[in-house]
Write a protein that holds these residues in place. Structure first.
Motif, PDB file in Angstrom:
ATOM      1  N   TYR A 116       0.833  -1.131   0.139  1.00  0.00           N
ATOM      2  CA  TYR A 116       0.053   0.169  -0.122  1.00  0.00           C
ATOM      3  C   TYR A 116       0.864   1.108  -0.032  1.00  0.00           C
ATOM      4  O   TYR A 116       2.058   1.151   0.644  1.00  0.00           O
ATOM      5  N   ILE A 117       0.249   2.191  -0.510  1.00  0.00           N
ATOM      6  CA  ILE A 117       1.084   3.566  -0.425  1.00  0.00           C
ATOM      7  C   ILE A 117       1.313   4.061   0.815  1.00  0.00           C
ATOM      8  O   ILE A 117       2.396   4.418   1.247  1.00  0.00           O
ATOM      9  N   ASN A 118       0.441   3.726   1.964  1.00  0.00           N
ATOM     10  CA  ASN A 118       0.832   4.122   3.246  1.00  0.00           C
ATOM     11  C   ASN A 118       0.210   2.811   4.060  1.00  0.00           C
ATOM     12  O   ASN A 118      -0.665   2.677   4.283  1.00  0.00           O
ATOM     13  N   PRO A 119       1.340   2.106   4.277  1.00  0.00           N
ATOM     14  CA  PRO A 119       0.986   0.573   5.057  1.00  0.00           C
ATOM     15  C   PRO A 119       0.136   0.904   6.252  1.00  0.00           C
ATOM     16  O   PRO A 119      -0.559  -0.014   6.699  1.00  0.00           O
ATOM     17  N   LEU A 120       0.387   1.931   6.832  1.00  0.00           N
ATOM     18  CA  LEU A 120      -0.218   2.246   8.224  1.00  0.00           C
ATOM     19  C   LEU A 120      -1.709   2.347   8.074  1.00  0.00           C
ATOM     20  O   LEU A 120      -2.389   2.258   9.044  1.00  0.00           O
ATOM     21  N   HIS A 121      -2.424   2.705   7.142  1.00  0.00           N
ATOM     22  CA  HIS A 121      -3.599   2.972   6.761  1.00  0.00           C
ATOM     23  C   HIS A 121      -4.468   1.704   6.450  1.00  0.00           C
ATOM     24  O   HIS A 121      -5.762   1.727   6.137  1.00  0.00           O
ATOM     25  N   ARG A 122      -3.684   0.533   6.273  1.00  0.00           N
ATOM     26  CA  ARG A 122      -4.563  -0.454   6.226  1.00  0.00           C
ATOM     27  C   ARG A 122      -5.002  -1.284   7.289  1.00  0.00           C
ATOM     28  O   ARG A 122      -3.915  -1.672   8.206  1.00  0.00           O
ATOM     29  N   VAL A 123      -6.151  -1.492   7.636  1.00  0.00           N
ATOM     30  CA  VAL A 123      -6.503  -2.167   8.750  1.00  0.00           C
ATOM     31  C   VAL A 123      -6.138  -3.567   8.893  1.00  0.00           C
ATOM     32  O   VAL A 123      -6.334  -4.365   7.977  1.00  0.00           O
ATOM     33  N   CYS A 124      -5.436  -3.838   9.955  1.00  0.00           N
ATOM     34  CA  CYS A 124      -5.172  -5.361  10.054  1.00  0.00           C
ATOM     35  C   CYS A 124      -5.698  -6.030  11.197  1.00  0.00           C
ATOM     36  O   CYS A 124      -5.721  -5.355  12.487  1.00  0.00           O
ATOM     37  N   GLY A 125      -6.107  -7.341  11.133  1.00  0.00           N
ATOM     38  CA  GLY A 125      -6.855  -7.858  12.275  1.00  0.00           C
ATOM     39  C   GLY A 125      -5.931  -8.713  13.344  1.00  0.00           C
ATOM     40  O   GLY A 125      -5.593  -8.232  14.326  1.00  0.00           O
ATOM     41  N   ASP A 126      -5.484  -9.791  12.544  1.00  0.00           N
ATOM     42  CA  ASP A 126      -4.672 -10.621  13.508  1.00  0.00           C
ATOM     43  C   ASP A 126      -3.229 -10.937  12.617  1.00  0.00           C
ATOM     44  O   ASP A 126      -3.064 -10.364  11.530  1.00  0.00           O
TER      45      ASP A 126
END
Length: 364
Positions: A116-126
């Protein structure tokens, strides 16, 4: 849901996902109620931070009301903080595995976020790890048990546990492919691709990801699995689109197409590609092989929009009872409905999915 809300949602999603300017249309400006619907829709599909990135491409006069903008900002900040925290957990676990001289593969999650362009903006579950053989799988679980970690074995030949309050899963299988007649072929492909695994540095530690070709099969088979059960969110479609974009020149598209065909899911993949181009905004030249232009996948998008992330927002079922009892309601009818929808496109997966899910509950 009003069409204007849906149109704006997809415009903002595409803008945030690809860092594109928004073509302002008659959909703008939105009123307060419409903005609230866009926010809820984004949250239900766990893409609120991506849509927020698109929102910031708008002229200020088209922004949501201040109270909603503040609420949205706070939620994005929480997503960023959770991702930073999860990266630390992955780093800790990478050290744990290294001490055991075991190299699992990191599946989905933060590995896909790196595209992603901004990896921190992808919601991650587990956190999901694939242990490539039974010896490693058993050795890791035995070590965890000796440390007092409580392990729960789950359907799908997997187990889960909590590491510093973070949910972690170990998997014996890398692919959510349920047709047992494909298992020998999958092992062959996995062996061929073994030395093409990718490396990613997270918090100073090296973690390993599946090869680009294996990632395609793993991510897209996972989407199909959830469509056969209760539903999937827009986030997973974004994952599929981003790997198309970033991995374009890193694998053989013809080989991938042959793999899909051998697995009996090519017809469904062709529908997925239509969704990625039409709704997610992937330029079609980034697809791994040419798109079937005559395919109509609107019905599948309607189903995805209605069910929401993993089917948790499906207005067709009694959601209050589902949340109160923490158990799926109307399971049989929902599974039957999805079976009928997808059997024309992935017949062996539709048939063997419920069988494998039941059987795997008793095999650790």
């Amino acid at each position: 849901m009003a069409n204007v809300v849906r149109d704006v949602f997809f415009s903002l999603l595409q803008s945030g996902l690809w860092n594109r300017a928004i073509e302002l249309s008659g959909s703008f400006p939105l009123n307060n109620e419409q903005w609230r619907e866009v926010f809820i829709m984004s949250s239900n599909h766990t893409v609120e931070a991506i849509v927020f990135d698109g929102l910031n491409q708008l002229p200020v006069e088209y922004f949501p009301p201040k109270n909603l903008l503040l609420e949205w900002t706070v939620k994005v900040d929480r997503i960023e903080r959770r991702n930073l925290w999860m990266n630390k957990i992955i780093s800790q676990q990478a050290k744990f595995f290294k001490n055991l001289t075991i190299q699992p593969l990191l599946l989905k999650g933060q590995g896909i976020a790196s595209t992603y362009i901004n990896p921190l903006h992808r919601v991650c579950g587990d956190i999901d790890w694939y242990l490539q053989n039974k010896k490693d799988y058993d050795a890791v679980n035995r070590k965890l048990s000796n440390l007092g970690v409580e392990i729960t074995f789950t359907a799908g030949f997997s187990c889960s546990y909590s590491w510093n309050q973070c949910e972690v899963e170990h998997h014996k299988k890398i692919f959510d492919i349920h047709n047992p007649f494909s298992y020998g072929f999958l092992r062959k492909i996995e062996k061929e691709e073994f030395n093409k695994k990718q490396e990613l540095t997270i918090e100073g530690e090296t973690v390993f990801l599946p090869s680009p070709l294996l990632t395609f099969v793993q991510i897209n088979a996972h989407i199909l699995k959830h469509l056969l059960s209760f539903g999937i969110g827009m986030r997973q479609l974004c994952d599929s689109a981003r790997i198309c974009y970033v991995y374009k020149d890193l694998f053989d598209g013809g080989k991938l197409k042959a793999v899909y065909k051998r697995l009996g899911i090519l017809k469904w993949i062709e529908l997925l590609h239509v969704l990625l181009v039409k709704f997610i905004g992937l330029p079609k030249e980034y697809l791994p092989f040419p798109m079937q232009e005559d395919k109509n996948a609107d019905w599948m998008m309607e189903e995805i929009l209605t069910a929401g992330n993993f089917g948790f927002y499906d207005s067709r079922v009694n959601l209050e009872k589902e949340r109160a009892d923490n158990v799926r309601v109307d399971s049989v009818s929902r599974l039957k409905s999805n079976f009928l929808k997808y059997i024309p496109y992935a017949p062996m997966e539709a048939i063997f999915f419920p069988v494998t899910q039941f059987y795997s509950k008793f095999v650790h």
